[in-house]
Design an enzyme around this catalytic site. Structure first.
Site, PDB file in Angstrom:
ATOM      1  N   GLY A 276      -9.510   3.321   6.501  1.00 14.67           N
ATOM      2  CA  GLY A 276      -9.291   4.750   6.856  1.00 14.67           C
ATOM      3  C   GLY A 276      -7.789   5.086   6.995  1.00 14.67           C
TER       4      GLY A 276
ATOM      5  N   MET B 233      -9.194   7.860  -0.682  1.00 11.85           N
ATOM      6  CA  MET B 233     -10.179   8.091   0.601  1.00 11.85           C
ATOM      7  C   MET B 233     -10.972   9.299   0.194  1.00 11.85           C
ATOM      8  SD  MET B 233      -8.133   6.613   3.877  1.00 11.85           S
ATOM      9  CE  MET B 233      -7.184   5.058   3.743  1.00 11.85           C
TER      10      MET B 233
ATOM     11  N   MET C   7     -12.076   4.025  -1.255  1.00 15.64           N
ATOM     12  CA  MET C   7     -12.838   4.121  -0.260  1.00 15.64           C
ATOM     13  C   MET C   7     -13.697   5.489  -0.249  1.00 15.64           C
ATOM     14  SD  MET C   7     -10.003   2.528   2.301  1.00 15.64           S
ATOM     15  CE  MET C   7      -8.645   2.786   1.141  1.00 15.64           C
TER      16      MET C   7
ATOM     17  N   SER D  85       0.831  -1.287  -0.151  1.00 17.66           N
ATOM     18  CA  SER D  85      -0.054  -0.024  -0.071  1.00 17.66           C
ATOM     19  C   SER D  85       1.188   1.369   0.012  1.00 17.66           C
ATOM     20  CB  SER D  85      -0.970  -0.168   1.215  1.00 17.66           C
ATOM     21  OG  SER D  85      -1.387   1.453   1.048  1.00 17.66           O
TER      22      SER D  85
ATOM     23  N   GLY E  36       0.993  -2.101   3.984  1.00 17.51           N
ATOM     24  CA  GLY E  36       1.613  -0.734   4.002  1.00 17.51           C
ATOM     25  C   GLY E  36       2.769  -0.590   5.003  1.00 17.51           C
TER      26      GLY E  36
ATOM     27  N   HIS F 154      -7.876   1.030  -4.656  1.00 16.11           N
ATOM     28  CA  HIS F 154      -8.891   0.877  -3.659  1.00 16.11           C
ATOM     29  C   HIS F 154      -9.466   2.017  -3.330  1.00 16.11           C
ATOM     30  CE1 HIS F 154      -9.384  -0.752   0.884  1.00 16.11           C
ATOM     31  NE2 HIS F 154     -10.537  -0.708   0.084  1.00 16.11           N
TER      32      HIS F 154
ATOM     33  N   ASP G 228      -4.434   3.786  -2.194  1.00 15.94           N
ATOM     34  CA  ASP G 228      -5.892   3.845  -1.270  1.00 15.94           C
ATOM     35  C   ASP G 228      -6.396   4.941  -1.707  1.00 15.94           C
ATOM     36  OD1 ASP G 228      -6.063   1.401   0.477  1.00 15.94           O
ATOM     37  OD2 ASP G 228      -4.018   1.937   0.734  1.00 15.94           O
TER      38      ASP G 228
ATOM     39  N   ASP H 239      -6.484  -6.840   3.508  1.00 12.85           N
ATOM     40  CA  ASP H 239      -5.909  -5.489   3.506  1.00 12.85           C
ATOM     41  C   ASP H 239      -6.306  -4.897   4.899  1.00 12.85           C
ATOM     42  OD1 ASP H 239      -5.191  -2.816   3.077  1.00 12.85           O
ATOM     43  OD2 ASP H 239      -6.990  -2.254   1.772  1.00 12.85           O
ATOM     44  N   GLY H 240      -5.008  -4.848   5.600  1.00 14.32           N
ATOM     45  CA  GLY H 240      -5.148  -4.149   6.802  1.00 14.32           C
ATOM     46  C   GLY H 240      -4.371  -4.926   7.956  1.00 14.32           C
TER      47      GLY H 240
ATOM     48  N   MET I 282     -11.364  -6.352   4.227  1.00 15.04           N
ATOM     49  CA  MET I 282     -10.737  -5.495   5.084  1.00 15.04           C
ATOM     50  C   MET I 282     -10.567  -6.343   6.334  1.00 15.04           C
ATOM     51  SD  MET I 282     -10.230  -2.511   3.648  1.00 15.04           S
ATOM     52  CE  MET I 282      -9.164  -2.040   5.024  1.00 15.04           C
TER      53      MET I 282
ATOM     54  N   HIS J  78      -0.809  -0.904  -4.579  1.00 12.72           N
ATOM     55  CA  HIS J  78      -2.015  -0.560  -4.027  1.00 12.72           C
ATOM     56  C   HIS J  78      -2.182   0.647  -3.791  1.00 12.72           C
ATOM     57  CE1 HIS J  78      -5.588  -2.209  -1.742  1.00 12.72           C
ATOM     58  NE2 HIS J  78      -5.304  -1.261  -0.909  1.00 12.72           N
TER      59      HIS J  78
HETATM   60  C1  DX5 Z   1      -6.758   1.181   5.118  1.00  9.06           C
HETATM   61  C2  DX5 Z   1      -6.094   0.890   3.480  1.00  9.06           C
HETATM   62  C3  DX5 Z   1      -4.944  -0.034   3.674  1.00  9.06           C
HETATM   63  C4  DX5 Z   1      -3.840   0.504   4.349  1.00  9.06           C
HETATM   64  C5  DX5 Z   1      -3.021  -0.666   5.055  1.00  9.06           C
HETATM   65  O1  DX5 Z   1      -8.128   1.601   5.160  1.00  9.06           O
HETATM   66  O2  DX5 Z   1      -7.154   0.367   3.056  1.00  9.06           O
HETATM   67  O3  DX5 Z   1      -4.502  -0.395   2.110  1.00  9.06           O
HETATM   68  O4  DX5 Z   1      -3.187   1.285   3.864  1.00  9.06           O
HETATM   69  O5  DX5 Z   1      -2.223  -0.416   5.682  1.00  9.06           O
HETATM   70  P1  DX5 Z   1      -1.500  -1.398   6.828  1.00  9.06           P
HETATM   71  O6  DX5 Z   1      -0.728  -2.332   6.259  1.00  9.06           O
HETATM   72  O7  DX5 Z   1      -0.343  -0.349   7.493  1.00  9.06           O
HETATM   73  O8  DX5 Z   1      -2.470  -1.759   7.793  1.00  9.06           O
HETATM   74 ZN    ZN Z   2      -6.418  -0.491   0.848  1.00  9.55          ZN
END
Ligand code: DX5
Ligand code: ZN
Length: 222
Positions: free
Chosen positions: A140, A35, A66, A8, A195, A64, A33, A173-174, A135, A31
């Site tokens: 977030g 938001m 969100m 990520s 990430g 992704h 993100d 993811d997460g 997730m 990836h």
């Molecule tokens: C969170 C994102 C993830 C996030 C993951 O809402 O969708 O992709 O960046 O980060 P880590 O791996 O640090 O949990």
């Molecule tokens: Zn993500």
């Protein structure tokens, strides 16, 4: 397709995205993100940055979204260069139409579920999809702790995907790290977002390799 690692970029240096992508040469995808501060309480980047990154990165982009109103915005991410576009089912108004539109524009279509959203009501949608994203934190923010409460859903989703056949990928993811990836792989995930684990490592590309090797060791034989 076997195990894939999709770092990520949320945990990368936003001032140097081209260089950050080059630091993870072994990654299968980037990836990204997106938001919007409505679907989740955080605001990140949008289609112009995806477009810029897609022009300089060697890896394909896994966007992704969100965001609220994915029906309106998701097709624009394919136009921006994303080769996989994930919308949240909680936000989509017409997910079948949306998935078909993403595919018709030439990208992989993917559906994401928040931790408390069950997979079962969406079983009939699976043939419209190329990937399901589960997730394993509340979306977030990066750097949150992995939610073990999501493991049974990973297993149930794997069973549904196997039952339907085809090659639909299962992404988690997460909170995915060297400490948590084994149990995700055992439960049946095959695409892993990470990430903070990757970009917080002294050598991000070595971490990508380590995550891949752990997932391969723990993947159930199918
Ligand atoms: C969170 C994102 C993830 C996030 C993951 O809402 O969708 O992709 O960046 O980060 P880590 O791996 O640090 O949990
Ligand atoms: Zn993500």
């Amino acid at each position: 397709m076997g195990i894939q690692i999709t770092p990520s970029m949320l945990s990368a240096d936003f001032a140097n995205l081209e260089a950050e992508a080059a630091r993870i040469a072994g990654a299968d995808w980037l990836h990204v993100d997106v938001m919007d501060n409505h679907f989740v309480p955080n605001l990140t980047i949008g289609a112009p940055v995806v477009e810029a990154l897609s022009k300089v990165a060697r890896q394909p982009i896994d966007a992704h979204l969100m965001i609220t109103e994915p029906d309106r915005w998701a097709p624009g991410y394919v136009e921006a260069g994303a080769q996989s576009v994930t919308f949240h089912i909680e936000a989509a108004q017409a997910p079948v139409r949306l998935a078909r539109e993403i595919r018709a524009k030439g990208a992989r279509a993917s559906m994401a579920l928040r931790p408390a959203t069950p997979i079962e009501p969406y079983e009939d949608l699976l043939p419209e999809l190329d990937m399901v994203l589960l997730m394993t934190v509340e979306p977030g923010f990066g750097g949150q702790a992995f939610l073990d409460v999501c493991l049974p859903k990973i297993r149930r989703t794997r069973e549904l995907l196997d039952k339907h056949g085809g090659d639909i990928w299962l992404q988690v993811d997460g909170g995915v790290s060297a400490d948590t990836i084994d149990r995700c792989a055992e439960a049946g995930a095959d695409v892993f977002v990470a990430g903070s684990a990757v970009f917080g490592a002294a050598d991000p590309d070595a971490m990508v390799a380590q995550l891949r090797s752990r997932a391969e060791q723990h993947a159930p034989s199918r």
